[in-house]
Each structure stands twice: as C-alpha cells, then as structure tokens.
Scaffold this motif. Structure first.
Motif, short mmCIF file in Angstrom:
data_model
loop_
_atom_site.label_atom_id
_atom_site.label_comp_id
_atom_site.label_asym_id
_atom_site.label_seq_id
_atom_site.Cartn_x
_atom_site.Cartn_y
_atom_site.Cartn_z
N LYS A 1 -10.79 7.83 6.34
CA LYS A 1 -12.11 7.27 6.02
C LYS A 1 -12.02 5.74 5.94
CE LYS A 1 -14.36 10.95 3.33
NZ LYS A 1 -15.82 10.80 3.51
N LEU A 2 -10.98 5.25 5.29
CA LEU A 2 -10.80 3.80 5.11
C LEU A 2 -10.64 3.11 6.46
CD1 LEU A 2 -10.57 1.79 2.76
CD2 LEU A 2 -8.10 2.06 2.86
N LEU A 3 -9.91 3.78 7.35
CA LEU A 3 -9.69 3.20 8.68
C LEU A 3 -11.00 3.07 9.45
CD1 LEU A 3 -6.48 5.19 9.58
CD2 LEU A 3 -6.65 2.69 9.53
N LEU A 4 -11.87 4.07 9.32
CA LEU A 4 -13.09 4.09 10.12
C LEU A 4 -14.14 3.10 9.60
CD1 LEU A 4 -13.41 7.89 10.89
CD2 LEU A 4 -12.95 6.04 12.52
N GLN A 5 -14.27 2.98 8.28
CA GLN A 5 -15.32 2.12 7.71
C GLN A 5 -14.77 1.42 6.47
OE1 GLN A 5 -18.32 5.37 7.37
NE2 GLN A 5 -19.75 3.76 7.96
N ALA B 1 0.07 -7.81 -5.06
CA ALA B 1 -0.73 -6.75 -5.68
C ALA B 1 -0.44 -5.45 -4.94
CB ALA B 1 -2.22 -7.11 -5.59
N GLY B 2 -0.92 -4.35 -5.53
CA GLY B 2 -0.61 -3.06 -4.91
C GLY B 2 -1.73 -2.06 -5.05
N MET B 3 -1.77 -1.12 -4.12
CA MET B 3 -2.75 -0.03 -4.20
C MET B 3 -2.13 1.26 -3.68
SD MET B 3 -5.33 -0.88 -0.99
CE MET B 3 -5.79 0.78 -0.49
N GLN B 4 -2.74 2.36 -4.07
CA GLN B 4 -2.29 3.69 -3.65
C GLN B 4 -3.44 4.42 -2.99
OE1 GLN B 4 0.66 5.47 -4.06
NE2 GLN B 4 1.70 3.61 -4.82
N ILE B 5 -3.13 5.06 -1.86
CA ILE B 5 -4.12 5.95 -1.22
C ILE B 5 -3.63 7.37 -1.50
CG2 ILE B 5 -5.16 6.66 0.96
CD1 ILE B 5 -4.65 3.75 1.93
N TYR C 1 -12.49 4.22 -4.01
CA TYR C 1 -12.09 3.71 -5.32
C TYR C 1 -12.90 4.43 -6.41
CZ TYR C 1 -11.16 0.68 -9.27
OH TYR C 1 -10.80 0.21 -10.51
N SER C 2 -14.21 4.53 -6.19
CA SER C 2 -15.08 5.17 -7.18
C SER C 2 -14.69 6.63 -7.38
CB SER C 2 -16.54 5.12 -6.73
OG SER C 2 -16.92 3.80 -6.45
N ALA C 3 -14.33 7.29 -6.28
CA ALA C 3 -13.99 8.71 -6.34
C ALA C 3 -12.57 8.94 -6.86
CB ALA C 3 -14.15 9.33 -4.96
N GLY C 4 -11.83 7.88 -7.08
CA GLY C 4 -10.45 8.00 -7.58
C GLY C 4 -9.48 8.45 -6.50
N ARG C 5 -9.88 8.36 -5.24
CA ARG C 5 -8.98 8.78 -4.15
C ARG C 5 -8.13 7.60 -3.66
NH1 ARG C 5 -12.79 11.97 -0.06
NH2 ARG C 5 -10.79 12.25 1.04
N VAL D 1 0.85 -1.19 0.00
CA VAL D 1 0.00 0.00 0.00
C VAL D 1 0.89 1.24 0.00
CG1 VAL D 1 -1.87 1.22 1.16
CG2 VAL D 1 -1.70 -1.28 1.36
N GLY D 2 0.71 2.06 -1.03
CA GLY D 2 1.47 3.30 -1.11
C GLY D 2 0.63 4.48 -0.65
N LEU D 3 1.29 5.42 0.05
CA LEU D 3 0.57 6.62 0.49
C LEU D 3 0.91 7.79 -0.44
CD1 LEU D 3 0.83 6.31 4.38
CD2 LEU D 3 -0.98 5.51 2.83
N TRP D 4 0.17 8.87 -0.26
CA TRP D 4 0.28 10.07 -1.11
C TRP D 4 1.66 10.68 -1.14
CZ3 TRP D 4 -2.41 9.02 3.20
CH2 TRP D 4 -1.95 9.60 4.39
N ASP D 5 2.46 10.42 -0.06
CA ASP D 5 3.76 11.07 0.03
C ASP D 5 4.90 10.10 -0.26
OD1 ASP D 5 3.49 9.44 2.15
OD2 ASP D 5 3.63 10.99 3.69
N GLY D 6 4.58 8.95 -0.81
CA GLY D 6 5.63 8.00 -1.18
C GLY D 6 5.91 6.93 -0.14
N ARG D 7 5.39 7.10 1.07
CA ARG D 7 5.58 6.05 2.06
C ARG D 7 4.81 4.80 1.63
NH1 ARG D 7 3.87 8.86 7.53
NH2 ARG D 7 2.51 9.96 6.07
#
Lengths: 420, 420
Positions: free
Chosen positions: B78-82, B66-70, B91-95, B50-56
C-alpha cells in the motif's frame, strides 16, 4: 451664436440648468464640440470645463470643479486619437493648459475615469502593446540613460540632501523630506536586520544613498549595481568624500550581472524598470547570490491588479517600465521557493514624497527652465503632479516586500523590533 | 543469512561501511527490500532505518537518524502505491510505527523529500486531481462537518481556554498558549482598527472566540457565520453566558450567504476550506458587504508557491481544503480592486502553536482513546506532528493579509500603532 449659449448647451442634459432652453443644436456648435463631448463621455464625464481656442466651451456638469484650455485645433485632434499619450505631450508643449492647480485638476479627472477593466478590448490591447518589448541588457541601458542621466545637477535642485529618488517613509505626516528619506533608509536596513561586516548587494543603487547609509550606519560591506553612468559617477565621488570606498563598491552593471555571495539582497525602486518578462531572471539572480541565511527586500511601485503603464509616462519618463501587482511579483519568488515574510504598502508615503518633490521643483522651476526649456519644466510638472494624484487616488501602490529562503528559521519572532 | 548482513547491505553503496563486503546479493533479500529501496530513493533517501515484519531492515545511510517499522507485507505494498496517502492511513491503523519521537522522524523525512517541482508530471497530475471538485454549498457543509463536528468535548480536552483552533501569536516564544491566543485575537482586532459600535462580519467563526473578543474588548457588533452546527451551538451558549447576545449574532451560514453592510470583514482560518475555484466568489462577497471605509483581514495557512494538498490530510482531515500561495490569493483581491496594505507571515508561530497542541493532546491521549479508539488517537497525533514539521521546515506559511478599498485614504500612517 453668443458664447453664453454655447457654454450652457455644452453641459450635458442630465445637469442642464433652466436656461438650457436657450441652447442651440449640436451641429451648429461644430464637429469639434461633438468630438470633445464624445471624448469627455469616454473619460467618465469629469466635472471640468474645457475651453477651445475660439472661445467655445464644453462641460459635462453644471458646476465644474476644474478647467482646461485647448489652444489649437490640431491639439484637439491629437487628444482625441490618443488621450493617454497626448494629454502629457500637449501639456508639455503648452498647447493645452490647465486652470488653477494642476494636482487638483488631475485628481478630479482621474477620479472620474472609468475603471480600466471596463474599457473596450481594443483600447486595452493597444495600451498593452508595449509589453511585448523585452528589456534586453542594451535596451535597459538606453531606458535608464533616458531618465537618470538627465544630469545630476537637475536632480540636486529639488531632491533631498541624500539624493534619494524613491518613496520616503514619514514617521509622521509632518516630518520633513530630509528626515523621511533617512527614516526610509533606516526602515529598509532594519527590515533586512543588517549586522556589522555582513555583505550586501544592492540592485539599482541610484546616487548611492542607501549603499552609503548601510555602510556608515550599519557597518556592512556593499556591492551596489547601477547602469546609470551619471548616478555612478556621483555615488563614487560621495564614497570617496565620506571615506567609504573600502566598504562600498559601486559597480556599473545590470542586476543580471550581479555575482558573488551575500547576506542580504536589496533593491529600492529598480523593479519598476525590470519588466514582467524578466522577473524570473531577477529571481534566479537572487537565488544564485543569497546565502542560506540571507534576507531580501524589494521596494517597488505596484498596482492592485495588472494594468498597462500610462502611455505618456512610458514614452517620456520610464521607457520599459512597469509597476507590478503583488500577484505578478510571484514570478520572482515562487520558482526559487522564497518565503514572503512581510509586505508593507506605503502608498500615501509616496503621495507625500511627491508633494514635497513637486513643491521643491516649483521653487526652482525658473532655474530648470534656464537649464533646459519651458517644455521640460511642464513635462516634469505634469509627471510629478500626475504621479502624486495616482498614488493619492489609490491607483498606484508602494510595496516593500521582505523575503528569505523557505527553510531559514532564523527570522524575527515578531515585527515589534522595527518600531522600538 | 543473518540479520547483521541484511542491515549492512541495505545501506547504499555511497555510505557503505567497510563491513559491507559481507553483503549478500539484492535478489537474495527479496522483492520487498528492492521495492522499499526504490521508494526510499524516490523519497530522497532519508536517513532512516526501515524495519520489516520479518526482521529485514533497509537504510539508505550508514548512521540513521530515525527509524520506522512496517508490520505486514500488504502495508508495504500500500505504501509503495500511494505513499502520500498511505503513510498516514497505515500509521493510524498501527500497521506502521515510528521509533522514538514522531516529530523528529517526520522532520528528518520531510527535509529529505525532493522538491515537488522535481517530481514526475504523472505524479503531479495525480496529486492534483482533487482540485477538480468544486466546494458547492452542500459539499462545503459535508467537509466542515467531517472535521469540526467531531465533538466539542474532544477539542476542549486540548485547545486553550478560549477554544481557538488557529495559529496563535506568541509575543515571545515562551508565552503560554492561553496568552498567545488572546494576543492573536488582539493582534487581529488592532490590525482591523476596530472602533466601538462598528459592525463586523466574521466568515468562519469556529467556537466564537474572536467574535466574542471583538464584542467584549472592542465594543463592536458582530455577525459571525459558520456551517459547523456543533461549533455554533457552543458559540451561542458562550454568548448567552457572557451576556453578549445583543452584540454578537452567530449565524448558520456559508460565507456566500453573508448579507448586510459592515465596517470590517474578518476571516481567520476559513480560507483554507474555500478552495481556489471559489476565491472570486469570496472577493465578491467582501466587495458586496464592505462599506467604503471598511477594512478586511484574512488569516490563512498558505504556501510559498502553488502545491497540491497532502493526500492524507485532504482525505482524513480537511476534505476540500487548500492552502494558497500569496499569488493565488490575488483572485480574492484583484477583481474588486482591493488594496493589500499589510502581509505578515507567522509561520513559526504556527509551529509553536502546534507544539503546544501536540503536547496537550498527548496528555489527554488516554481519554481520547476511551472516547474514540486507538486509530483515532494515532491519526490525530500524525496530523498534529505532521503539521508541526511542515510549518517548521518552511513548507507551510501563515499569512495575515490586511486590505481595504483602493480609494480609501483613511489608513494608518505607519504600523507602529500595532506595537505600542
């Protein structure tokens, strides 16, 4: 008071003929007739003529379709108090007899019976008392001994050559019982997709027909469990005779004592003896012993909805027994996430199987009477005829349920292979 | 702190490579990384990077599959809460985006997820809140409008020619979707043993494919109910074009509004919208409208055991929806004493159907984007891919259940006729 008066009177007013004007008062007919009417009313006023020991007769309709005789006053009172239990008891003892064909009589009576759901709460609770008794290992052994250890010679008189004491599979309604039992063994094996050298565990193996068939025809190795010592002795002898002892091991043990890892789990006609309270244990056993790619099949008598066992069958034939509804069977499958792949209801095949068994039994009834006694013959006649009609009128079902582990995708694409 | 350090550190110690000695402390990586690790742990530590917005980057294993980016911090929270709800939303919002194939990614993630039964009681209760809402007639209309009235033109872009939006029946895995949908319609009709001039009621008829097929190919008369106005308009137009208006009547109405007497009841892909609380009403409707010799078939998405709907699917795709376990379906059949004759599980056929739908959808994704927007395209991609993997990994089933009245003996002797 002449007999004709009584007969006419005893027909209910809805169906009374013109000559009912000759009727005398109910009181004059005595307590017995009034009580018998109450009983018949509770039984849905079946179109039967009931004769008493002294010639009095009661009939809720003008044209009865069947008839029975109660031969003594005490028998009537027993029947009034516990009809579900006592009909079989009194019939077996010869204190109550049926005119004409027993199957026709029972069909007429069962079809008139009000739906169980509409009986009184008190009656229902009474019927369900038996469900409180758990089938412990010891009681399970007692229960099975009760029915299956009567003597192999008895069952050999009227079962098919393979000694299969479960619902057959008639590819056509006119198939012989011998052919239909072999077709059933094949149908079960095909549903399990047995491959040579696979290891199969069978819970409740009867006289060993399926275990030996699987080994002989499909080349698998089988561990077959049973707690009936008579059946096991017979099965072991067959394995010896057939030279299959290397492939089939008959083990004296309850389903809860199964150990090992297997490619297939099969149980034909055992679930009826397990009891609802133990379904989760059976599920755990299957979960423990089934390999990841393994397939399972349970063949069982069932119901369309939960209902208590018939009291007489529970007392005399299958103590501790219970045929479940499909909904109740979830307790086996859901906790271990088993996936139900296929359910087939073979109800009419069991009615047909019982027609064969009853006809064969009647052919040897004299021999059976010599081996046991007349009460034994009547009890078995009543059990076979009653089971036949219960399947025929749709009160009992026969479910074959195929299942596997939820995440196993190695499953047949369609069911067409079963019918090639 | 260079990026390489972070990536290595974030691999769990069990899977750490030798170079993990270069790792820096968790605190130095920040709150986000620690929270993300907690989330991944709760999700069964799937083998994803899992990649974050700042490269972490965070990865619970040394070799991610497999891989994903937040893409922003708020998305992570938001993902953490629900997580169940927000993965689809983000995913739908492209975020949030997935690297490589979405189906592969979802399969990897879903397979790692701990069994629902092992989640906390609090999490389970939260997931089940939706079950308290009854599907009243008004809410049922809203729910159906939400999904099925998006626009016929949209569904025409990627469904088969017949416009069938339910699991197909692939006689072989390589059959085309067109052939498999026609084979499904035939399979359903054969299971119902339709005879010319019989009267059939269909509850939830979609765009009318089955109703028209039954009339055209089997000569029956059909009353087909639906509460989607868009679908009904389309279905009525087809009946007109095909000259079948005399045989097929499309009625705007809920299953609870069905009236009349019928030789067959059929419902394909509607039970998912009925809701557990209303199964007894559906059973009553069938009991009211089915003639004594009538046959019924319910085709539905199901489960191996009761589980709540996925929160995102419930919110965005099927509000009020619920796929039942076989055990839960008893509420339809048992009270009216229906007899279940046949259950077939076509789970892998739904996975295959969804493969076709997803591939066709991707082919027209640009057109869909022009009709709606990019969020709509991503939401549908996520819904189709997620459903595909859920069937493939065995978390969803597809049951076809055939039933009739308990006392109807006019039933097929075997199922061989289905495969002739």
């Amino acid at each position: 008071m002449n007999r004709n008066d009584i007969e006419l009177f005893s027909c209910s007013s809805e169906h009374a003929t013109e000559s009912s004007s000759q009727a005398v008062s109910a009181q004059a007919l005595g307590l017995e007739v009034r009580l018998l009417r109450t009983l018949l009313k509770a039984a849905g006023n079946p179109p039967i003529l009931v004769g008493l020991w002294d010639g009095r007769q009661v009939c809720p309709v003008s044209t009865p379709l069947a008839g029975m005789q109660i031969h003594d006053r005490a028998a009537l009172f027993k029947l009034l108090l516990q009809p579900d239990l006592q009909f079989g008891e009194l019939y077996s003892a010869g204190r109550l007899s049926v005119e004409g064909d027993l199957v026709d009589f029972l069909e007429v009576v069962q079809q008139a019976l009000p739906d169980f759901a509409k009986r009184s709460a008190w009656m229902k609770r009474l019927s369900q008392l038996y469900m409180l008794r758990p089938n412990t290992l010891a009681r399970a052994r007692e229960n099975i001994h009760h029915h299956y250890d009567i003597g192999n010679a008895f069952y050999q008189l009227w079962l098919d050559e393979q000694m299969v004491y479960t619902c057959a599979y008639f590819q056509t309604p006119t198939a012989t019982l011998e052919a239909a039992q072999i077709a059933k063994l094949d149908h079960v094996c095909r549903k399990l997709q047995l491959q040579p050298d696979e290891e199969v565990v069978e819970a409740g193996c009867g006289w060993g027909a399926l275990a030996l068939h699987m080994a002989r025809q499909f080349g698998v190795r089988v561990k077959a469990y049973n707690i009936s010592t008579e059946q096991l002795a017979f099965a072991r002898q067959r394995a010896q005779t057939e030279g299959l002892t290397g492939q089939v091991e008959f083990i004296e043990g309850d389903y809860r004592e199964i150990s090992g890892d297997f490619d297939a789990f099969v149980s034909v006609g055992m679930l009826e003896h397990v009891g609802l309270k133990h379904y989760h244990e059976l599920g755990q056993v299957i979960d423990r012993c089934l390999r990841p790619h393994g397939r399972g099949l349970i063949h069982t008598i069932g119901r369309n909805r939960p209902l208590p066992m018939n009291a007489w069958i529970e007392k005399r034939i299958f103590p501790g027994g219970y045929p479940p509804s499909l909904g109740e069977m979830k307790a086996i499958f859901e906790p271990s996430r088993f996936s139900v792949l296929d359910v087939e209801n073979l109800r009419l095949h069991y009615a047909k199987t019982l027609e064969h068994w009853l006809a064969r039994f009647e052919q040897v009834a004299d021999q059976v009477k010599q081996m046991y006694d007349a009460d034994f013959v009547r009890a078995w006649r009543f059990y076979l005829a009653g089971s036949l009609t219960t399947f025929r009128i749709g009160e009992l079902q026969l479910f074959q349920v195929v299942f596997n582990r939820f995440n196993n995708n190695d499953i047949p694409w369609t069911r067409e292979f079963l019918y090639r």
